[in-house]
Each structure stands twice: as C-alpha cells, then as structure tokens.
Design an enzyme around this catalytic site. Structure first.
Site, mmCIF file in Angstrom:
data_model
loop_
_atom_site.group_PDB
_atom_site.id
_atom_site.type_symbol
_atom_site.label_atom_id
_atom_site.label_comp_id
_atom_site.label_asym_id
_atom_site.label_seq_id
_atom_site.Cartn_x
_atom_site.Cartn_y
_atom_site.Cartn_z
ATOM 1 N N SER A 14 0.813 -1.212 0.000
ATOM 2 C CA SER A 14 0.000 0.000 0.000
ATOM 3 C C SER A 14 0.853 1.271 0.000
ATOM 4 O O SER A 14 1.820 1.396 0.762
ATOM 5 C CB SER A 14 -0.934 0.023 1.214
ATOM 6 N N THR A 62 -8.829 -1.942 1.749
ATOM 7 C CA THR A 62 -8.453 -2.507 0.467
ATOM 8 C C THR A 62 -8.745 -4.007 0.470
ATOM 9 O O THR A 62 -9.375 -4.533 1.398
ATOM 10 C CB THR A 62 -6.976 -2.187 0.139
ATOM 11 N N LYS A 66 -13.623 -5.018 1.311
ATOM 12 C CA LYS A 66 -14.520 -3.921 0.948
ATOM 13 C C LYS A 66 -16.004 -4.268 1.073
ATOM 14 O O LYS A 66 -16.828 -3.372 1.288
ATOM 15 C CB LYS A 66 -14.214 -3.433 -0.468
ATOM 16 N N ASN A 87 -14.914 1.537 1.040
ATOM 17 C CA ASN A 87 -13.452 1.584 1.086
ATOM 18 C C ASN A 87 -12.959 2.534 2.158
ATOM 19 O O ASN A 87 -11.755 2.737 2.308
ATOM 20 C CB ASN A 87 -12.873 2.003 -0.273
ATOM 21 N N ASP A 102 -14.063 5.439 -3.662
ATOM 22 C CA ASP A 102 -13.498 4.856 -4.888
ATOM 23 C C ASP A 102 -14.180 5.390 -6.146
ATOM 24 O O ASP A 102 -13.520 5.629 -7.163
ATOM 25 C CB ASP A 102 -13.627 3.328 -4.870
ATOM 26 N N GLY A 124 -13.043 -7.736 -13.828
ATOM 27 C CA GLY A 124 -13.204 -7.941 -12.396
ATOM 28 C C GLY A 124 -14.612 -7.627 -11.928
ATOM 29 O O GLY A 124 -15.353 -6.875 -12.585
ATOM 30 N N ALA A 125 -14.986 -8.190 -10.784
ATOM 31 C CA ALA A 125 -16.327 -7.985 -10.245
ATOM 32 C C ALA A 125 -16.302 -7.898 -8.719
ATOM 33 O O ALA A 125 -17.268 -8.274 -8.050
ATOM 34 C CB ALA A 125 -17.254 -9.123 -10.688
ATOM 35 N N GLY A 127 -14.986 -5.480 -5.072
ATOM 36 C CA GLY A 127 -15.387 -4.219 -4.456
ATOM 37 C C GLY A 127 -15.041 -3.006 -5.293
ATOM 38 O O GLY A 127 -15.848 -2.073 -5.419
ATOM 39 N N ALA A 128 -13.843 -2.978 -5.883
ATOM 40 C CA ALA A 128 -13.456 -1.841 -6.715
ATOM 41 C C ALA A 128 -14.321 -1.768 -7.963
ATOM 42 O O ALA A 128 -14.729 -0.680 -8.401
ATOM 43 C CB ALA A 128 -11.982 -1.942 -7.097
ATOM 44 N N TYR A 212 -1.537 -0.426 -8.876
ATOM 45 C CA TYR A 212 -0.453 0.553 -8.750
ATOM 46 C C TYR A 212 0.841 -0.060 -8.220
ATOM 47 O O TYR A 212 1.814 0.652 -7.973
ATOM 48 C CB TYR A 212 -0.870 1.730 -7.860
#
Length: 267
Positions: A14, A62, A66, A87, A102, A124-125, A127-128, A212
């Site tokens: 992080s 994270t 979430k 988040n 987010d 993707g599916a 939390g983000a 990231y």
C-alpha cells in the site's frame, strides 16, 4: 496523537501511508496514517478495538475487505444499496460509518472523457469494480462488458447497476470499446498476470489500470505500445485518498502538489 489507517490482506504494497503522510506534513497537521495488516478472520476484532480508541479517526479499506466490512459498520449513506462495498470508515462520535470514495477517485481522471453512448469493458467484479460500475451507471454509457472468472456474479452486477451489456469469462475477446478498466488484482505484484489482447480496441480507446504495484503494468505497457491513452493506478489512488483525507482530518489536501507526490511514490 490522532491517526487513521489503511487495512487489507496483504497490505505491505500500500502507498496510502506515503500519500497521507505527505499531505499531513505539508499541512502541518499533528497526526499519523498507518498500515495495518488485517486478515479476514480478524476484521471484526479490528473494528471493535479501534472503536474503543479515541485517537483513531478511521481507515481506508483494500482487498479483500470492501464488502465484508459493510456488515461491521453503520451504513447511513445507503452504500450497500448503491455500490455494495465500502473503502472508507470514519468515526462519528461513538459510531463507525462506512462510505465509499473509490467511485469519485475513479471518475476524476476521466472527467473530460466523453463516454456517452460508447461501450466500456471492465475486468473484475469485486469491491473496486462495484464502485467503478456505479460511476459508469451515471455516465450514460452504451454497453458494459464485464470479464470475470465468475460470469454469473458479473451478470448480477450489471443488473444491479441497471447497465446494459454482457458478462463473459476472462480471456474472451474484447469488444471495440472506448474505455477498458482493469478493476481486478490481476497484474499486481504477487498475483497472476493479466493476459489480454488489446487489438480489438479502437485507436482512440483509453486503457485504465487501477493496479499501482507495479505502477507500469503489462496492460499499460501493451496499451502504450499501441499508442493508446492510459490512466495508471496512482490517479485513482490519489483521488480517492484525497476524499478520505478530508473526512479523517478535516482539511483539504494540497492537490496542487500532486506532481511532487507522484515523484515520491514512484521513486
């Protein structure tokens, strides 16, 4: 000393402590921002302990907490019904309140992009992805294709956000979308790579990777080889962090120093 945290499993990757630490120092605020490794079976105990600590101002959340964290805090803003994941948790008196920054963090880097009536792909599916789909549902996009291991879960997400589109397995050919977003952990350090063929995308497409660590993912490198516009994970990370910082510490972060902050984060 008052403090806030970021929690997750894993958490060593992080960059949130560096971001918030930079802003706290720049503004001369006497506070700390820490990282806490919290495993799924320790999530309830974490919130119970922090609720009893008057110096704790809240936390960012994270992977993989979430959605699970929603069951452990108050949902005064109706996040469960709108996004379905949080988040950020903030202290309000004796209460712990869940929210989501987010969606705003995702949208800021593409605010100038005209997506009306154009197709989007989301990988993707989790939390983000929920926050990203929430934002897309308010941008009047045409169709959204979700690539995910669990196709039924992806199809349910499309329905829950009122989006037209398709749910297909990972590895399926891409449609000629205007925006591709990797909202999964694929390509992150310690995770499997994201193998995808970008050739179906038009020349004006934008490729957005929320990963990231590393900042230069294989997905972004492939997009740049095609001379496509790209958005990296720091843009969303800094954007959502700025919203959370104000909730934690009651001050707006100095966004005019973003380039300096990015230099620190990538050094």
């Amino acid at each position: 000393m008052i403090y806030a945290e970021v929690i997750g499993d894993p958490i060593s990757h992080s960059k949130s402590p560096a971001i918030h630490g930079f802003w706290l120092k720049a503004l001369g605020i006497e506070a700390e921002y820490r990282a806490a490794h919290v495993k799924p079976d320790g999530l309830a105990a974490y919130f119970a302990a922090r609720k009893a600590d008057p110096d704790w101002r809240g936390c960012n959340i994270t992977i993989p907490h979430k959605q699970a964290a929603l069951d452990l805090v108050e949902d005064r803003g109706g996040v469960r019904a709108s996004i379905g994941a949080i988040n950020t948790v903030i202290r309000e008196g004796d209460a712990l309140i869940g929210t989501n920054t987010d969606a705003g963090g995702f949208y800021t880097p593409i605010a100038g992009l005209d997506l009306q009536g154009r197709d989007v792909v989301v990988i993707g599916a989790g939390g983000a992805a929920r926050a990203i789909l929430f934002a897309l549902s308010r941008l009047d996009v045409a169709r959204v294709t979700i690539l995910n291991r669990n196709v039924l879960k992806a199809a349910a997400l499309l329905s829950s956000f009122g989006l037209k589109g398709d749910a297909v397995p990972l590895g399926a050919p891409l449609p000629p979308a205007a925006l591709l977003v990797n909202a999964s952990a694929l390509g992150m350090q310690g995770q499997p790579p994201l193998a995808i063929d970008l050739s179906p995308l038009p020349d004006d497409a934008v490729v957005y990777d929320i990963v990231y660590a590393p900042l230069e993912t294989e997905l972004l490198a492939q997009a740049r080889d095609r001379e496509l516009d790209t958005v990296d994970g720091l843009d969303m990370l800094i954007g959502q962090a700025a919203l959370a910082f104000e909730l934690f510490f009651g001050a707006e972060p100095p966004r005019d120093r973003d380039e300096e902050l990015r230099a620190i984060l990538t050094s």
